[in-house]
Enzyme design. Structure first.
Site, PDB file in Angstrom:
ATOM      1  N   GLY A 208       0.834  -1.210   0.000  1.00 21.39           N
ATOM      2  CA  GLY A 208       0.000   0.000   0.000  1.00 21.39           C
ATOM      3  C   GLY A 208       0.859   1.247   0.000  1.00 21.39           C
ATOM      4  N   ASN A 209       0.252   2.370   0.287  1.00 21.77           N
ATOM      5  CA  ASN A 209       1.034   3.606   0.413  1.00 21.77           C
ATOM      6  C   ASN A 209       0.365   4.516   1.441  1.00 21.77           C
ATOM      7  OD1 ASN A 209      -0.842   5.495  -1.014  1.00 21.77           O
ATOM      8  ND2 ASN A 209      -0.435   4.075  -2.693  1.00 21.77           N
ATOM      9  N   ARG A 210       0.987   5.667   1.697  1.00 22.17           N
ATOM     10  CA  ARG A 210       0.553   6.522   2.810  1.00 22.17           C
ATOM     11  C   ARG A 210      -0.564   7.505   2.462  1.00 22.17           C
ATOM     12  NH1 ARG A 210       4.505   5.491   6.525  1.00 22.17           N
ATOM     13  NH2 ARG A 210       6.559   5.050   5.648  1.00 22.17           N
ATOM     14  N   ALA A 276      -3.403   7.884  -5.200  1.00 18.89           N
ATOM     15  CA  ALA A 276      -1.999   7.418  -5.259  1.00 18.89           C
ATOM     16  C   ALA A 276      -2.065   5.938  -5.619  1.00 18.89           C
ATOM     17  CB  ALA A 276      -1.334   7.624  -3.907  1.00 18.89           C
TER      18      ALA A 276
END
Ligand code: C5P
Length: 401
Positions: A208-210, A276
């Site tokens: 995943g990402n932030r 994102a």
């Protein structure tokens, strides 16, 4: 003043000599066809009588959360209003609002309000220029509230300078313009992608990402407030769009986001791609949880579809496509490369190097780069205000395509 007809406005009045001007403001709003609910702090009643204001607004005036007639529902009022205007706003109430102190009806309604809030400070020259006041004004602005600038001139103290409350006619004009602009996306359908994507490794883990989804959600809300029909394709964010009219499609992976976006985009005039999206995903997803084995584990990744590039390639005449670029280095050239490659009409650049910008913040600092090499640079602002700047650029682009 056509935009004010039928609008529900809370006018908050605090204890300043400028409170006498609030009577004119209420009268002008009523004349423009707005419904007005007046809230006064107890100190405001020292300057102007509730009777004057209830007569002008044709409604009872509230001051405390509970009264002889029972409990005054500040939450209901906060939801009822299309706009909340606090004029005049004293240094004391400003400080309370900046800190979330809630000891009267006006402050309680302020904390409950979901609508745009405008505030017109009124105070003496030195109070206005005190750093404490500046700090509190900035805090309110950082919450997305709109400052109605003070005027310069004669002050009640006899001094001459900054600190006069804006004139009622000015406040009326400002509100009218605000509502007129708010509807500038009426009749348009807008697709917004937001949040991170999660790319499954096995039933438990993912890549995943932030991304928090805050920027895309702010865009969805602002576009809906400005009259657009909004489809929000939202990755696994803990947040959701507060605007009830936004249609949200929840997805997990880039592939799911891609499928939803290409299904929705043909019926939209605008696409804003704030998500994102993971560039790669695991080639295979293990059906069972992967057990701990040797010292190293290699995951083979394959490329995800690029939603922006696909929509850019298949963009029809009359459609506007906006991308985002979050960069850590070579910001401008990277963003311009994406603008070109993905056939976007503009790209919103934010740098992780800017304090308060990017993931998970409530604020953002962006530049908008356009195809024709023009650019707009903005200050650090609340994401709601950034969303409005981006949508204003979109309105400009729609007029050209
Ligand atoms: O190339 P990069 O991922 O940095 O491009 C950013 C822009 O492209 C953003 O607008 C993002 O939402 C979009 N994007 C996309 N699909 C992808 C990757 C990025 O729509 N697979």
């Amino acid at each position: 003043m056509a935009s004010l007809a039928g609008k529900k406005i809370i006018v908050g009045i605090t204890g300043s000599i400028a409170a006498y001007k609030s009577a004119s403001l209420v009268r002008l709003l009523i004349k423009a066809g707005a419904e007005v609910q007046v809230l006064m702090t107890p100190a405001a009643a020292d300057f102007i009588t509730p009777l004057t204001l209830s007569t002008l607004s044709k409604r009872p005036v509230y001051s405390s959360v509970s009264s002889e007639s029972g409990w005054n529902n500040h939450v209901e009022l906060g939801l009822w209003a299309d706009a909340f205007v606090i004029a005049p706003l004293t240094a004391t109430t400003l400080a309370k609002l900046a800190n979330g102190i809630c000891d009267n009806m006006l402050a309680a309604a302020y904390l409950s309000a979901r609508c745009p809030v405008f505030f017109a400070p009124a105070m003496d020259l030195d109070m206005w220029h005190h750093p404490a006041t500046s700090h509190n004004v900035e805090r309110l602005q950082s919450y997305g509230n709109h400052l109605i600038p003070v005027g310069t001139g004669e002050l009640a103290s006899g001094l001459h300078g900054d600190g006069r409350m804006a004139e009622p006619e000015e406040i009326l004009n400002l509100l009218d313009r605000f509502f007129a602009r708010q509807q500038d996306l009426k009749g348009k359908k807008i697709l917004i992608t937001a949040g991170p994507t999660f790319e499954a490794i096995d039933p438990v883990r993912f890549i995943g990402n932030r991304s928090s989804g805050k920027m895309g959600i702010a865009l969805a809300d602002a576009a809906s407030l400005r009259g657009a029909e909004v489809v929000l394709i939202l990755g696994p964010s803990r947040l959701s769009a507060p605007e009830s009219k936004v249609k949200t499609i929840r997805v997990q992976s880039a592939q799911e986001m891609h499928d939803a976006a290409i299904a929705e985009f043909p019926s939209c005039q605008v696409g804003i791609l704030a998500a994102a999206v993971a560039d790669y995903r695991p080639k295979t997803v293990a059906t069972e949880k992967i057990k701990k084995q040797g010292d190293e584990l290699t995951l083979e990744l394959v490329k995800n579809p690029d939603i922006a590039a696909y929509l850019g390639k298949n963009k029809a005449k009359g459609q506007v496509l906006v991308g985002f670029a979050l960069e850590t280095n070579n910001e401008e050239s990277n963003a311009l490369g994406k603008l070109e490659r993905k056939n976007l009409d503009c790209i919103v650049l934010n740098s992780l190097r800017d304090k308060g910008a990017g993931f998970n913040h409530d604020t953002n600092k962006v530049s908008i780069l356009f195809k024709d090499n023009k650019r707009q640079d903005f200050e650090l602002k609340a994401k709601a205000a950034v969303a409005d700047d981006i949508l204003t650029a979109v309105v400009g682009l729609l007029a050209k395509v």
